[in-house]
Design an enzyme around this catalytic site. Structure first.
Site, short mmCIF file in Angstrom:
data_model
loop_
_atom_site.label_atom_id
_atom_site.label_comp_id
_atom_site.label_asym_id
_atom_site.label_seq_id
_atom_site.Cartn_x
_atom_site.Cartn_y
_atom_site.Cartn_z
N ASN A 1 -3.73 11.02 -1.45
CA ASN A 1 -4.57 9.89 -1.08
C ASN A 1 -6.03 10.19 -1.37
O ASN A 1 -6.50 11.32 -1.18
CB ASN A 1 -4.39 9.58 0.42
CG ASN A 1 -5.17 8.35 0.82
OD1 ASN A 1 -6.33 8.44 1.18
ND2 ASN A 1 -4.54 7.19 0.73
N SER A 2 -6.76 9.18 -1.82
CA SER A 2 -8.14 9.36 -2.27
C SER A 2 -9.08 9.87 -1.19
O SER A 2 -10.14 10.41 -1.49
CB SER A 2 -8.67 8.02 -2.81
OG SER A 2 -7.78 7.48 -3.73
N ASP B 1 0.51 4.12 -7.44
CA ASP B 1 -0.07 5.46 -7.61
C ASP B 1 -0.36 5.74 -9.08
O ASP B 1 -0.98 4.93 -9.73
CB ASP B 1 0.86 6.52 -6.99
CG ASP B 1 0.96 6.35 -5.47
OD1 ASP B 1 0.08 5.67 -4.90
OD2 ASP B 1 1.90 6.88 -4.86
N LYS C 1 -0.07 12.67 -6.95
CA LYS C 1 -1.43 12.43 -6.45
C LYS C 1 -1.49 12.71 -4.95
O LYS C 1 -0.44 12.90 -4.31
CB LYS C 1 -1.86 10.98 -6.73
CG LYS C 1 -0.95 9.84 -6.28
CD LYS C 1 -0.75 9.60 -4.80
CE LYS C 1 -1.85 9.14 -3.93
NZ LYS C 1 -2.17 7.74 -3.97
N SER D 1 0.80 -1.22 0.00
CA SER D 1 0.00 0.00 0.00
C SER D 1 0.84 1.28 0.00
O SER D 1 1.74 1.45 0.85
CB SER D 1 -0.89 -0.02 1.25
OG SER D 1 -1.28 1.28 1.61
N GLY D 2 0.51 2.18 -0.91
CA GLY D 2 1.20 3.47 -0.95
C GLY D 2 0.97 4.24 0.34
O GLY D 2 1.90 4.86 0.88
N LEU D 3 -0.25 4.17 0.85
CA LEU D 3 -0.56 4.88 2.09
C LEU D 3 0.25 4.31 3.25
O LEU D 3 0.86 5.04 4.02
CB LEU D 3 -2.07 4.77 2.38
CG LEU D 3 -2.52 5.30 3.74
CD1 LEU D 3 -2.26 6.80 3.87
CD2 LEU D 3 -4.00 5.02 3.98
N ASP E 1 0.78 10.48 2.00
CA ASP E 1 0.61 9.62 0.82
C ASP E 1 0.36 10.55 -0.36
O ASP E 1 -0.78 10.72 -0.82
CB ASP E 1 -0.59 8.69 1.08
CG ASP E 1 -0.88 7.78 -0.09
OD1 ASP E 1 0.01 7.57 -0.93
OD2 ASP E 1 -2.02 7.26 -0.16
N GLU F 1 -3.28 4.33 -11.09
CA GLU F 1 -4.56 5.05 -11.01
C GLU F 1 -4.56 6.28 -11.91
O GLU F 1 -3.50 6.86 -12.18
CB GLU F 1 -4.84 5.44 -9.55
CG GLU F 1 -3.86 6.42 -8.96
CD GLU F 1 -3.92 6.52 -7.43
OE1 GLU F 1 -3.74 5.49 -6.76
OE2 GLU F 1 -4.15 7.63 -6.92
N HIS G 1 -12.72 2.59 -7.40
CA HIS G 1 -12.55 3.13 -6.05
C HIS G 1 -13.67 4.09 -5.73
O HIS G 1 -14.18 4.79 -6.61
CB HIS G 1 -11.19 3.84 -5.95
CG HIS G 1 -10.65 3.86 -4.55
ND1 HIS G 1 -11.17 3.10 -3.53
CD2 HIS G 1 -9.60 4.55 -4.00
CE1 HIS G 1 -10.48 3.33 -2.42
NE2 HIS G 1 -9.53 4.21 -2.68
N ARG H 1 -6.79 1.45 -12.16
CA ARG H 1 -7.69 1.93 -11.10
C ARG H 1 -8.28 3.25 -11.55
O ARG H 1 -7.55 4.19 -11.90
CB ARG H 1 -6.88 2.09 -9.83
CG ARG H 1 -7.44 3.04 -8.78
CD ARG H 1 -6.62 2.87 -7.50
NE ARG H 1 -6.80 3.93 -6.55
CZ ARG H 1 -6.21 3.95 -5.37
NH1 ARG H 1 -5.37 2.97 -5.01
NH2 ARG H 1 -6.41 4.94 -4.53
N ASP I 1 0.84 -1.11 -5.14
CA ASP I 1 0.15 0.16 -5.41
C ASP I 1 1.19 1.12 -5.97
O ASP I 1 2.11 1.52 -5.26
CB ASP I 1 -0.41 0.66 -4.06
CG ASP I 1 -1.04 2.04 -4.15
OD1 ASP I 1 -1.19 2.55 -5.27
OD2 ASP I 1 -1.38 2.58 -3.08
C1 SPV Z 1 -3.43 2.73 -0.55
O1 SPV Z 1 -3.53 1.82 0.27
O2 SPV Z 1 -2.43 3.42 -0.65
C2 SPV Z 1 -4.55 2.97 -1.45
C3 SPV Z 1 -5.84 2.56 -1.02
O3 SPV Z 1 -4.33 3.51 -2.47
S1 SPV Z 1 -6.56 3.84 -0.15
O4 SPV Z 1 -5.61 4.44 0.72
O5 SPV Z 1 -7.68 3.25 0.56
O6 SPV Z 1 -7.01 4.78 -1.17
MG MG Z 2 -2.43 4.32 -2.63
#
Ligand code: SPV
Ligand code: MG
Length: 589
Positions: A119-120, A84, A117, A43-45, A55, A111, A186, A155, A82
């Site tokens: 974080n979403s 990004d 980017k 996971s990027g986050l 993130d 994505e 997402h 994504r 992930d």
């Molecule tokens: C991540 O885990 O880095 C994601 C998923 O991209 S989320 O953080 O839920 O968008």
């Molecule tokens: Mg991410």
């Protein structure tokens, strides 16, 4: 062939939904695997959070790749990385695909947002990349991969950016057209309705992937029923860790004692298991060889005091090997010397006050007959070891490292360390292990005999007169694998023959000394080599020996490693001199 990518493809082809959980390092990935998830989401986050940065592409592709590689190395299940937005344009994507695929990552996910980017779930503007540009990135990714199995997951953030379902469908279809192997749809909605609606209007053929962070009420059964093929619990790991760590730390800070949190933290063993410590140790044993790893050491220390000496008072609760000499037991001192030289397989034969022998990393072998049998019987409690290289070191002697080194370097299947300084202070009331040699020792005090070239003709305590003897056996012997096997054979044979009749100087084999077995070996034609030394050892058999040892050790501080240094420095120039004798029956050892 890409094994993990193939695994992921097989998982996605099965009827049951595939479940992945997020990780940020090897440890968290291993927990994901251990708890039964099918795949790991690098996971990027999580990876950014683990470095305490947003993130938001603060870290570089190299940072993410390194983390994903560590994650991948820690687990046997496939890793989905992930990536990004692909860290730039199509050229960046080409490079990342090559790198991630080469690192063994099963799939990447990119994505359709603008670089850099965020974080979403960060409120505010989420800027989507132009569709054509992102389609180009997918094509570039698919063209860059080497193996057929490697997967590219596209994504779409159309719902996150507030562009609605129509745009999400339009984009998803275009990405499939461009070659995407799966679509991650997402959403940051608080309920799964939006996702459900997307799925219902979706007619694409590739697997659908969801990340239900913002709609946690949805169940895996519901997702499966709707047709989702892969669910990613993207950031549970890092969030669980943060919550647990901050709670425990706060409690500890408040309580001021680890006891307050002991039950809330994983036992150390759990951490060792996660690190695969036992495999590491097994591999170490298998491959990391030290110079003398082939040697097992046997230290007989089972005998009880029978000498009616003032020293006996100190031996009321311990065998002689556990006597304290300047704050350390005799055995501890010898074990440290052995370890310094790289001898680690140390076996101590215990009997009298066995419970007092408590040293870490030393194998204890209990001799139940210690009060009746004698030293040979004690030594042969380690009978199983008599098919490898052995050192037999009597438990009542203190020796210096250089003596062992000399012994280890000496040639011969059976080598005894012998000393002829006994003649200078011979006390006829004492019974020494005397040796008659094939060749007489060179006269004079200074002699040079680096090799064990001389051989024993006779050895024993009772039947050799002091004027006949050339040497005293120190109580240190080296047996090669061949020598130890041969001695065992002879011992087994003699056990049969001398069970009830005299065995050299002993009334029977049960009450024999090690020297009786050596004499038997000599009589049967076994060469018993002699390594002559003139210092570097002493035995502790009576009160005088004990006092002398304590004095010498007090003078010897700081401990000096080599005899050359010792000579130069003074006090240790006086060798640890011979000063006593062994009990007649050898029972001290
Ligand atoms: C991540 O885990 O880095 C994601 C998923 O991209 S989320 O953080 O839920 O968008
Ligand atoms: Mg991410």
């Amino acid at each position: 062939m890409h094994q993990k990518a193939q695994m992921l493809r097989r998982l996605l082809a099965r009827a049951e939904i595939v479940q992945a959980a997020g990780a940020h390092n090897g440890l968290s990935a291993r927990l994901v695997e251990q708890t039964g998830f099918d795949a790991v989401w690098a996971s990027g986050l999580e990876i950014s959070a683990a470095q305490a940065v947003p993130d938001a592409n603060i870290l570089t592709m190299k940072d993410y790749l390194e983390a994903a590689s560590i994650i991948n190395e820690a687990v046997n299940i496939p890793v989905i990385a992930d990536c990004d937005t692909g860290y730039g344009n199509a050229n960046n994507v080409i490079r990342l695909v090559k790198k991630y695929e080469a690192a063994g990552i099963a799939a990447i996910c990119i994505e359709d947002k603008c670089f850099p980017k965020v974080n979403s779930y960060i409120p505010g503007r989420q800027e989507l990349a132009p569709l054509a540009e992102f389609v180009g990135k997918i094509r570039a990714a698919k063209d860059a991969q080497v193996s057929e199995d490697f997967m590219v997951i596209a994504r779409t953030e159309a719902l996150i950016a507030g562009w609605g379902l129509e745009e999400a469908w339009r984009r998803a279809e275009a990405y499939v057209e461009a070659g995407a192997d799966a679509i991650l749809i997402h959403s940051k909605a608080k309920t799964p309705d939006e996702i459900k609606a997307f799925i219902q209007g979706w007619s694409g053929s590739v697997p659908l992937v969801v990340v239900p962070t913002s709609y946690p009420q949805v169940t895996v059964q519901q997702l499966q029923a709707w047709g989702v093929r892969l669910v990613i619990y993207a950031n549970v790991g890092v969030r669980a860790a943060v919550q647990a760590m901050s709670r425990v730390l706060a409690r500890l800070r408040q309580a001021g004692s680890l006891l307050a949190v002991e039950t809330d933290i994983a036992p150390l063993q759990t951490i060792f298991d996660l690190q695969e410590m036992s495999r590491f140790q097994a591999e170490g044993k298998k491959y990391l060889r030290q110079a003398h790893d082939n040697y097992a050491v046997i230290i007989p220390a089972a005998g009880q005091p029978q000498s009616n000496d003032p020293l006996d008072d100190l031996l009321a609760d311990r065998p002689v090997a556990m006597l304290e000499l300047q704050g350390k037991s005799l055995l501890q001192r010898n074990v440290e010397t052995l370890r310094q030289i790289g001898l680690h397989q140390i076996n101590v034969i215990t009997g009298y006050r066995a419970e007092a022998v408590n040293l870490d990393g030393v194998n204890k072998i209990f001799n139940p007959d210690f009060s009746r049998g004698h030293i040979l019987h004690s030594i042969m409690q380690a009978r199983e070891l008599f098919d490898q290289d052995l050192l037999i070191l009597y438990g009542d002697i203190l020796f210096e490292a250089f003596l062992l080194q000399k012994l280890l370097a000496a040639q011969g299947d059976i080598v005894l360390v012998v000393d002829n300084s006994f003649a200078q202070g011979y006390n006829p009331s004492k019974n020494l292990d005397l040796v008659v040699a094939k060749e007489k020792p060179q006269p004079g005090k200074r002699r040079f005999r680096p090799q064990a070239s001389n051989q024993a003709v006779r050895i024993g305590q009772k039947t050799i007169a002091s004027h006949e003897a050339d040497y005293e056996f120190v109580g240190m012997a080296k047996l090669s694998r061949t020598g130890s096997k041969r001695l065992r054979e002879i011992y087994d044979d003699c056990q049969r023959l001398f069970r009830e009749q005299p065995f050299h100087e002993a009334p029977n084999i049960f009450q024999a000394s090690f020297t009786d077995l050596l004499q038997e070996g000599i009589d049967r034609g076994l060469p018993v080599q002699l390594l002559e030394v003139n210092s570097g050892w002493m035995e502790i058999q009576n009160w005088q020996d004990y006092q002398r040892a304590c004095q010498l050790l007090a003078q010897a501080r700081p401990r000096l490693a080599t005899p050359a240094l010792a000579t130069a420095a003074g006090p240790m120039a006086q060798p640890l001199a011979w000063s006593g004798s062994r009990c007649q029956d050898g029972s001290m050892v």
